[in-house]
Design a protein around this motif. Structure first.
Motif, PDB file in Angstrom:
ATOM      1  N   LEU A   1      -0.282  -3.946  -3.210  1.00  0.00           N
ATOM      2  CA  LEU A   1       0.267  -4.239  -4.417  1.00  0.00           C
ATOM      3  C   LEU A   1       1.012  -5.649  -4.452  1.00  0.00           C
ATOM      4  O   LEU A   1       0.891  -6.619  -5.037  1.00  0.00           O
ATOM      5  CB  LEU A   1       1.023  -3.239  -5.101  1.00  0.00           C
ATOM      6  CG  LEU A   1       0.338  -1.980  -5.648  1.00  0.00           C
ATOM      7  CD1 LEU A   1       1.354  -1.066  -6.329  1.00  0.00           C
ATOM      8  CD2 LEU A   1      -0.592  -2.397  -6.868  1.00  0.00           C
TER       9      LEU A   1
ATOM     10  N   ARG B   1       0.852  -7.849  -1.939  1.00  0.00           N
ATOM     11  CA  ARG B   1      -0.144  -9.083  -1.903  1.00  0.00           C
ATOM     12  C   ARG B   1      -0.969  -9.591  -3.008  1.00  0.00           C
ATOM     13  O   ARG B   1      -1.041 -10.654  -3.251  1.00  0.00           O
ATOM     14  CB  ARG B   1      -1.129  -8.447  -0.841  1.00  0.00           C
ATOM     15  CG  ARG B   1      -2.122  -9.367  -0.287  1.00  0.00           C
ATOM     16  CD  ARG B   1      -1.558 -10.522   0.872  1.00  0.00           C
ATOM     17  NE  ARG B   1      -2.810 -10.926   1.557  1.00  0.00           N
ATOM     18  CZ  ARG B   1      -3.590 -11.871   1.298  1.00  0.00           C
ATOM     19  NH1 ARG B   1      -3.455 -12.738   0.173  1.00  0.00           N
ATOM     20  NH2 ARG B   1      -4.530 -12.454   1.959  1.00  0.00           N
ATOM     21  N   ARG B   2      -1.339  -8.611  -3.737  1.00  0.00           N
ATOM     22  CA  ARG B   2      -1.890  -8.843  -4.959  1.00  0.00           C
ATOM     23  C   ARG B   2      -1.305  -9.463  -6.004  1.00  0.00           C
ATOM     24  O   ARG B   2      -1.529 -10.292  -6.803  1.00  0.00           O
ATOM     25  CB  ARG B   2      -2.802  -7.304  -5.458  1.00  0.00           C
ATOM     26  CG  ARG B   2      -3.466  -7.803  -6.870  1.00  0.00           C
ATOM     27  CD  ARG B   2      -4.703  -8.468  -6.773  1.00  0.00           C
ATOM     28  NE  ARG B   2      -5.297  -8.822  -7.994  1.00  0.00           N
ATOM     29  CZ  ARG B   2      -4.469  -9.669  -9.117  1.00  0.00           C
ATOM     30  NH1 ARG B   2      -3.611 -10.295  -8.730  1.00  0.00           N
ATOM     31  NH2 ARG B   2      -5.509 -10.067 -10.288  1.00  0.00           N
ATOM     32  N   PHE B   3      -0.029  -9.172  -6.028  1.00  0.00           N
ATOM     33  CA  PHE B   3       1.154  -9.498  -7.255  1.00  0.00           C
ATOM     34  C   PHE B   3       1.970 -10.519  -6.830  1.00  0.00           C
ATOM     35  O   PHE B   3       3.010 -10.729  -7.383  1.00  0.00           O
ATOM     36  CB  PHE B   3       1.382  -8.386  -7.732  1.00  0.00           C
ATOM     37  CG  PHE B   3       0.484  -7.715  -8.811  1.00  0.00           C
ATOM     38  CD1 PHE B   3       0.182  -8.227  -9.953  1.00  0.00           C
ATOM     39  CD2 PHE B   3       0.055  -6.644  -8.127  1.00  0.00           C
ATOM     40  CE1 PHE B   3      -0.728  -7.268 -10.669  1.00  0.00           C
ATOM     41  CE2 PHE B   3      -0.999  -5.859  -9.062  1.00  0.00           C
ATOM     42  CZ  PHE B   3      -1.315  -6.353 -10.355  1.00  0.00           C
TER      43      PHE B   3
END
Lengths: 217, 508
Positions: B427, B429-431
């Motif tokens: 999460l 990394r994604r956000f």
């Protein structure tokens, strides 16, 4: 000075100033999306913000469960946990507000979500937790290896199985022999241990034979 | 004894045959793992922590020092040949290095990176040698109040100043502090954040969190957001011996990068990101061939940032060894490695175990030299490692993550924590949340709490102790300034821009 340098790097690669430094990447210079005016509510960003608030709530409940200290302490056991929880709560609210006003998660390009890869990965992880005590580290790791490789679109399952098995076997044997540390027990592990029991006297004999040769020479 | 005497003693330790062997093993394994895309020095050390079981502390630390420097070298090879930097500090190396490689100058780029790393690593290590004693002298003036304020400064710079967003950085810091509080409180013996789970009473290891965030999280991210096309490893066609012109264009950037990287790395702010970006910017200004930047790749743009990166890596060891203060994720993991031997770095350690500290510093000199010899001729071997098929690479990383957690404790609970942290890492990394503040918060949070308590015990509960003691007050003021200055500058710059725009509008 620092922000000048960062902007310089970005400008050079054609990025918007103010965007993330990681954006410098991309095959031919730049992958810049910029903040589109037409972007709707960033639901996933809002979920993150709300998630942080929820986490702070759960942790706050945990802090209330800390019993008062029987010993005298100038700073009790709950003071720092409260600080961390308070920070999370306030920051969660700010994040939600940021998400409400446009969000940030698409400031950087991300490749689209691949649910199949995600499912294989998660499956491997869950199987590993469930199986590692039952079938042992070596076989469980082999399954984890196969699932992870599959999550990366590998179709050569036999190759993955062999590589994964050998890797786990070598790691197990190396830990056992070099560090004297056993990574659990299991089906294959029993045979590895039996092998070591069988080979040790032969190995000793071989070493004595070598020592004898050297002594004569 | 003076610094030179201590250093000589250190060399006597580091030059023992078995310690030389450990140093060699460290730099070799460190390079091999550091070359793998996505594996930075922090994760490399975390994954290799189990290797230090049953090894005596001096040997283990020498091994780590080798891994630390080796992973830095390996990372630059990957950046140049594959353009997938393992960590933010090598972003800039990838920028020009990969362009050089594409225009057929991969050998020269690798050479200037390796020799630059050697020069900078040596200058940085000399800096560490010279600074260690004075910083320890300074540290002796520090009481718990000063340590607490120093940690606050460190918190602020790591989370709010570095990185893209202060809000997201601070969120990660708070999360890290909360994770660090899990388990039994040292002073009062009360269980905190355990959710009634027995296994959590002992706390959560930094190793598990780091491997979860970095290895599992990164793998999960890559598996679920696949690149449409695979990156290609560029062949090294030209000679790895630099031409006369390459040398002439490289030596000044090496020196400038070193003198930029070391001091910034040694500050409580830490981090290699700022000095590498600064160095890049500087080299572009000074270059006689600025047109090569961003087109065919400029050798100065590899030499300078790479030197800055390695010098700052040595700089980070100053607060770690002299104060016990980790200022980067890698340093935090090294600290936990020290702690697993019940060794607490800081002023006392320098006095009580000089053989250990100075043996470590001496082995940095030796490891650096080994790396230079190892990296240039063996570049073909590292290129082969880069060609491991992605599915096998990440399958292997997950198996090693299992060994690093379950292998030590044999508790499935640790595996669950590992994968939960992997989900959190995904999460983040994604956000676009930074991971380093989690690790720093986890390590420094409990240390800050302890110092806070001691300071208040000394001052009989008087909170003003933090602002009435001059050093402590200065550190807190610096922390406040570090938060406010960039914001004030942004407001000032915007107002200026508006005024200029307004002026242009009225004149038209």
């Amino acid at each position: 000075l620092r922000s000048d340098a960062l902007n310089e790097c970005r400008e050079r690669s054609g990025a918007d100033p103010g965007s993330a430094p990681v954006q410098i990447f991309g095959e031919d210079g730049m992958v810049s999306e910029g903040r589109g005016a037409s972007r709707g509510l960033a639901w996933s960003d809002i979920a993150i913000g709300v998630g942080v608030i929820a986490l702070s709530g759960v942790l706050a409940w945990q802090v209330t469960q800390i019993p008062p200290s029987p010993l005298y302490a100038a700073v009790g056991p709950s003071v720092f946990p409260w600080i961390a929880v308070g920070m999370l709560a306030v920051l969660g609210v700010v994040l939600t507000f940021q998400a409400w006003t446009g969000g940030w998660a698409d400031d950087e390009p991300h490749d689209p979500l691949d649910p199949v890869g995600l499912a294989w990965f998660a499956g491997g992880a869950i199987l590993n937790i469930l199986l590692i005590e039952r079938i042992g580290f070596i076989l469980s790791s082999t399954i984890l290896f196969i699932c992870t490789a599959r999550a990366f679109d590998s179709r050569r399952t036999l190759r993955d199985a062999i590589v994964g098995f050998l890797l786990a076997l070598v790691a197990y044997a190396g830990f056992d022999q070099v560090l004297g540390y056993r990574i659990g027990d299991g089906f294959v592990e029993t045979y590895v241990q039996r092998f070591f029991v069988w080979v040790t006297p032969h190995w000793e004999a071989f070493r004595q034979f070598l020592a004898g040769l050297r002594g004569r020479g | 004894m003076d610094t030179l005497g201590f250093l000589a003693q250190g060399f006597a330790v580091a030059l023992q045959p078995q310690n030389l062997a450990w140093a060699f093993a460290g730099v070799f394994i460190g390079t091999a793992i550091g070359v793998l895309p996505g594996l930075g020095p922090a994760l490399t050390i975390a994954l290799l922590l189990p290797l230090t079981f049953k090894v005596e502390p001096t040997a283990a630390l020498i091994l780590f020092a080798g891994i630390y420097y080796g992973a830095m070298y390996g990372g630059s090879t990957t950046s140049i040949l594959l353009n997938t930097p393992g960590e933010s500090a090598t972003i800039v190396t990838a920028l020009e290095g990969n362009r050089m490689a594409k225009s057929g100058r991969a050998g020269a780029a690798l050479a200037t990176a390796a020799i630059g790393s050697f020069v900078a690593g040596t200058i940085g290590t000399i800096g560490l040698t010279l600074l260690a004693r004075p910083v320890v002298e300074l540290a002796l003036l520090f009481g718990p109040a000063e340590y607490f304020s120093l940690m606050v400064l460190c918190f602020v710079t790591v989370s709010a100043v570095l990185g893209n967003s202060a809000i997201r950085g601070l969120t990660c810091l708070a999360l890290g502090i909360a994770i660090g509080m899990i388990g039994i409180d040292n002073q009062t013996g009360q269980a905190r954040f355990t959710f009634g789970v027995l296994e959590l009473l002992d706390g959560v290891g930094v190793l598990i969190v780091a491997v979860g965030l970095f290895a599992v999280g990164e793998t999960l991210y890559l598996a679920s957001h696949k690149k449409r096309e695979e990156g290609e490893v560029i062949k090294v066609k030209d000679s790895i011996w630099m031409s006369r012109e390459d040398w002439a264009r490289s030596w000044k950037p090496w020196l400038r990068g070193s003198f930029l990287g070391f001091p910034i790395g040694a500050m409580p702010a830490g981090g290699a990101e700022i000095p590498t970006f600064l160095s890049y910017w500087m080299e572009k200004r000074f270059s006689k061939k600025p047109e090569e930047f961003g087109t065919k790749g400029a050798i100065e743009g590899v030499a300078g940032p790479e030197a800055a990166n390695n010098a700052s890596a040595a700089g980070v060891l100053v607060p770690l060894l002299a104060l016990g203060l980790p200022t980067s994720a890698t340093a935090a993991i090294m600290l936990s490695a020290f702690q697993s031997y019940n060794i607490n770095p800081g002023p006392q350690l320098m006095d009580s175990r000089p053989d250990l500290v100075w043996g470590l510093i001496a082995s940095l000199y030796i490891g650096n030299l080994m790396l230079l010899v190892l990296n240039l001729p063996l570049v073909g071997l590292w290129v082969k490692i880069l060609k491991i098929p992605t599915p096998l690479l990440y399958g292997g990383i997950l198996v090693f993550a299992t060994i690093g957690t379950y292998g030590i404790s044999r508790s499935p609970m640790d595996l669950i924590i590992l994968y939960v942290m992997g989900g959190v890492g995904y999460l983040m990394r994604r956000f676009d949340f930074p991971t380093a503040p989690v690790i720093i918060g986890m390590i420094l949070g409990p240390m800050a709490e302890q110092n806070f308590r001691q300071a208040l015990t000394i001052s009989a509960g008087e909170m003003s102790t933090f602002v009435t003691r001059p050093i402590s007050a200065t550190l807190l003021a610096l922390a406040l300034l570090a938060v406010l200055a960039p914001r004030l500058y942004a407001i000032y710059a915007r107002r200026n821009a508006e005024r200029a725009a307004g002026g242009a509008a009225t004149s038209a």
